[in-house]
Scaffold this motif. Structure first.
Motif, PDB file in Angstrom:
ATOM      1  N   UNK A   1      -2.469   7.251  59.882  1.00 20.36           N
ATOM      2  CA  UNK A   1      -3.121   6.933  58.606  1.00 20.36           C
ATOM      3  C   UNK A   1      -3.162   8.150  57.682  1.00 20.36           C
ATOM      4  N   UNK A   2      -3.324   9.323  58.275  1.00 24.01           N
ATOM      5  CA  UNK A   2      -3.305  10.540  57.455  1.00 24.01           C
ATOM      6  C   UNK A   2      -1.930  10.736  56.808  1.00 24.01           C
ATOM      7  N   UNK A   3      -0.896  10.423  57.576  1.00 23.87           N
ATOM      8  CA  UNK A   3       0.461  10.524  57.012  1.00 23.87           C
ATOM      9  C   UNK A   3       0.590   9.588  55.812  1.00 23.87           C
ATOM     10  N   UNK A   4       0.070   8.378  55.963  1.00 19.10           N
ATOM     11  CA  UNK A   4       0.127   7.419  54.855  1.00 19.10           C
ATOM     12  C   UNK A   4      -0.737   7.898  53.690  1.00 19.10           C
ATOM     13  N   UNK A   5      -1.865   8.528  54.016  1.00 19.11           N
ATOM     14  CA  UNK A   5      -2.750   9.051  52.964  1.00 19.11           C
ATOM     15  C   UNK A   5      -2.021  10.135  52.164  1.00 19.11           C
ATOM     16  N   UNK A   6      -1.255  10.973  52.852  1.00 20.00           N
ATOM     17  CA  UNK A   6      -0.475  11.995  52.141  1.00 20.00           C
ATOM     18  C   UNK A   6       0.475  11.322  51.144  1.00 20.00           C
ATOM     19  N   UNK A   7       1.090  10.223  51.580  1.00 21.97           N
ATOM     20  CA  UNK A   7       2.034   9.512  50.703  1.00 21.97           C
ATOM     21  C   UNK A   7       1.317   8.962  49.468  1.00 21.97           C
ATOM     22  N   UNK A   8       0.133   8.415  49.694  1.00 24.31           N
ATOM     23  CA  UNK A   8      -0.611   7.821  48.569  1.00 24.31           C
ATOM     24  C   UNK A   8      -1.044   8.901  47.575  1.00 24.31           C
ATOM     25  N   UNK A   9      -1.521  10.018  48.110  1.00 19.49           N
ATOM     26  CA  UNK A   9      -1.946  11.109  47.220  1.00 19.49           C
ATOM     27  C   UNK A   9      -0.736  11.704  46.493  1.00 19.49           C
ATOM     28  N   UNK A  10       0.393  11.799  47.199  1.00 17.02           N
ATOM     29  CA  UNK A  10       1.609  12.322  46.551  1.00 17.02           C
ATOM     30  C   UNK A  10       2.057  11.410  45.410  1.00 17.02           C
ATOM     31  N   UNK A  11       1.684  10.134  45.519  1.00 15.66           N
ATOM     32  CA  UNK A  11       2.033   9.187  44.456  1.00 15.66           C
ATOM     33  C   UNK A  11       0.956   9.172  43.366  1.00 15.66           C
TER      34      UNK A  11
END
Lengths: 435, 134
Positions: free
Chosen positions: A113-123
């Motif tokens: 989930x943290x990996x996905x959170x990084x993606x969301x913040x990067x977007x």
């Protein structure tokens, strides 16, 4: 201004990332060797013990894992922990024959989930955002993966799951969704549906989309960005490695940063297995550095791609992978579902047809189309239209059960499937997926 | 006596009918009657020919072709003629799957082809009603 979810690690100097990877791989190989007899056997065949793997440079000594290994060890053979420590499974779409069941401890899910959170913040995501997740929820990793990431970021999460476009649009407009996560083809479809309903791109509040699970082109990206009035970001992952979020795009949109503190990536020659130097085109191989329940080492993704360590303007230091440029096996991704021609062959044989067929894949209204042409046995064909339609419908239904997506079946006369040099052409892909 | 109809499955794309008919033509086989039933993706060409064996020979290799026994009745070219025939079949409780007609050999008559579920019953009833069956 660039935002990060975990700035320290996302922008860590190379040597810092390497240090973390080296520490993790030593621990991880030991974990796998001690807890996964299947892999321990593979290591022993090569005369390896955990002591032989002291750093990521030694990873190349380790044996590969492929989908065939996962099938052979199905369902529990790759499990690295006791079942009591597992809290969830996910599974690949597709068939019983090729299905992969991946296990997760709570810690695995948190890291994913943290990996996905990084993606969301990067977007561009933050706690003020309304994140509409229209990937399927359930066995598919897309829905729950991005859902978990959205929670970590603190977005208001709309767990829409896939389909029901009317409802998607209603929630998007009424609740003012600012980020949308789905397959690129569904994003394009939503864009068209909004236009059909008289909405202009500026009428919605969306600012970003995170799209993955199927191949798409730069051209498609620009078209989606225009129709929804957003910036579109690519995301990569596979069930075997956890799910989406293994790699994700930043605002530069020039490739996906691989979360190297969790995944070690290699590019190999798919024929020889030899590791290729940076910048080479080859098959992407992942080693999960800290997964507990389903700890795959050197898993061959079969995706063909290129890695680059060129400095990124976003400040992230993690290696970037390009969009997958193809496959080193015959797997097709159709409407986000993995399809192997061998599955189609199996259905034909089961249903009493000869395995003379041709698959034609296209894209209509931004949705993949799957047409299967099957040479029919004249002895079984009736002179009545209704009987033939029943045969086609019956075969389509059997295909849907096996593949997870419904094709259009076309019965054709014997010997009419195109053959080149005596060998039948099985797959015609008209989608032009790779630039 | 029933006659033999050839039913040829054709993909719905340009050239298929052309190629099939060309083959029949080159074999010197005369098509006495024909009809095409079509749905979106394919059609079935149904033909009555003067030489079934020869037509089969030139087509069967790469066509889905089936032979079907059909009833062919001679019908006068006048009002009510078809109704009389249908009445006879109705009386025999015969179900008609499909039918078509073509010009008869005798001027002023037509031949009606019936695909039915009970050929013998249909033919008997038609003869009984005074209809000439081919």
């Amino acid at each position: 201004m660039t935002n990060y979810y975990q700035k320290e690690i996302e922008t860590a100097p190379r040597e810092e990332i390497l240090k973390i990877q080296n520490e993790k791989i030593r621990k991880q190989v030991k974990h796998v060797y001690e807890n996964v007899p299947y892999y321990r056997n593979l290591m022993e065949e090569k005369g390896l013990t955990p002591d032989d793997i002291q750093s990521v440079d030694d990873i190349k000594k380790l044996p590969f894992l492929s989908k065939a290994d996962l099938r052979d060890s199905y369902p529990y053979g790759m499990l690295g922990v006791d079942l009591k420590d597992c809290v969830r499974i996910h599974s690949t779409s597709g068939t019983t024959g090729k299905r992969v069941v991946a296990f997760y401890t709570q810690n695995d899910i948190d890291l994913w989930n943290e990996c996905c959170a990084r993606a969301i913040v990067a977007a561009g995501g933050n706690e003020d955002d309304v994140c509409q997740v229209c990937y399927g929820y359930g066995l598919f990793t897309g829905g729950l993966g991005l859902d978990g990431g959205s929670h970590k970021v603190g977005c208001l999460t709309l767990p829409m799951s896939s389909g029901n476009t009317d409802r998607q649009i209603q929630f998007m407009m009424d609740l003012g969704a600012t980020i949308i996560c789905c397959t690129p083809s569904y994003a394009a479809f939503i864009g068209e549906s909004l236009a059909e309903r008289g909405y202009k791109p500026e009428d919605n509040k969306l600012k970003a989309g995170i799209f993955g699970a199927e191949p798409w082109t730069e051209e498609m990206r620009r078209s989606i960005e225009k129709s929804l009035g957003i910036k579109a970001y690519d995301i990569y992952g596979l069930t075997e490695t956890s799910g989406p979020g293994v790699a994700y795009e930043c605002e530069e949109q020039t490739g996906m940063h691989i979360n190297e503190d969790h995944f070690y990536a290699e590019i190999i020659d798919p024929d020889t297995g030899e590791v290729l130097p940076e910048g080479s085109k080859g098959e992407l191989v992942f080693t999960a550095l800290d997964k507990e329940a389903f700890p795959l080492l050197r898993y061959r993704t079969r995706d063909i791609c290129v890695l680059t360590r060129e400095k990124c303007s976003c400040g992230r230091t993690h290696v970037k992978m390009c969009k997958p440029m193809g496959r080193s096996d015959d797997m097709l991704i159709i409407r986000g579902v993995n399809v192997f021609p061998s599955q189609i062959e199996t259905v034909l044989l089961n249903e009493g047809y000869t395995p003379n067929y041709q698959i034609e894949i296209g894209r209509k209204n931004n949705t993949d189309t799957l047409d299967i042409y099957v040479e029919a046995d004249p002895a079984k064909i009736s002179d009545k239209i209704a009987d033939i339609q029943d045969m086609e419908a019956g075969l389509a239904s059997a295909m849907r059960t096996m593949l997870g997506i419904g094709p259009k079946i076309h019965l054709v006369p014997p010997k009419t499937i195109t053959r080149s040099e005596g060998k039948a052409v099985r797959v015609i892909d008209n989608r032009k997926l790779h630039d | 006596m029933a006659i033999t109809q050839l039913s040829i499955f054709l993909e719905n794309k340009p050239g298929t009918l052309h190629d099939t008919v060309k083959r029949i033509s080159e074999a010197g086989v005369n098509i006495r009657a024909m009809t095409i039933a079509e749905v979106r993706d394919f059609g079935i060409l149904r033909i009555i020919v003067d030489d079934v064996a020869k037509a089969m020979e030139v087509l069967q290799d790469d066509h889905i072709i089936t032979t079907t026994e059909v009833v062919s009745a001679v019908m006068e070219d006048k009002a009510g003629a078809l109704y009389d025939i249908l009445q006879a079949l109705e009386a025999a409780n015969v179900n008609i799957e499909y039918m078509y007609a073509y010009t008869g050999e005798v001027t002023g008559s037509a031949n009606v082809v019936f695909r039915v579920d009970d050929i013998e019953g249909a033919e008997a009833k038609l003869r009984e009603a005074g209809v000439e069956v081919l």
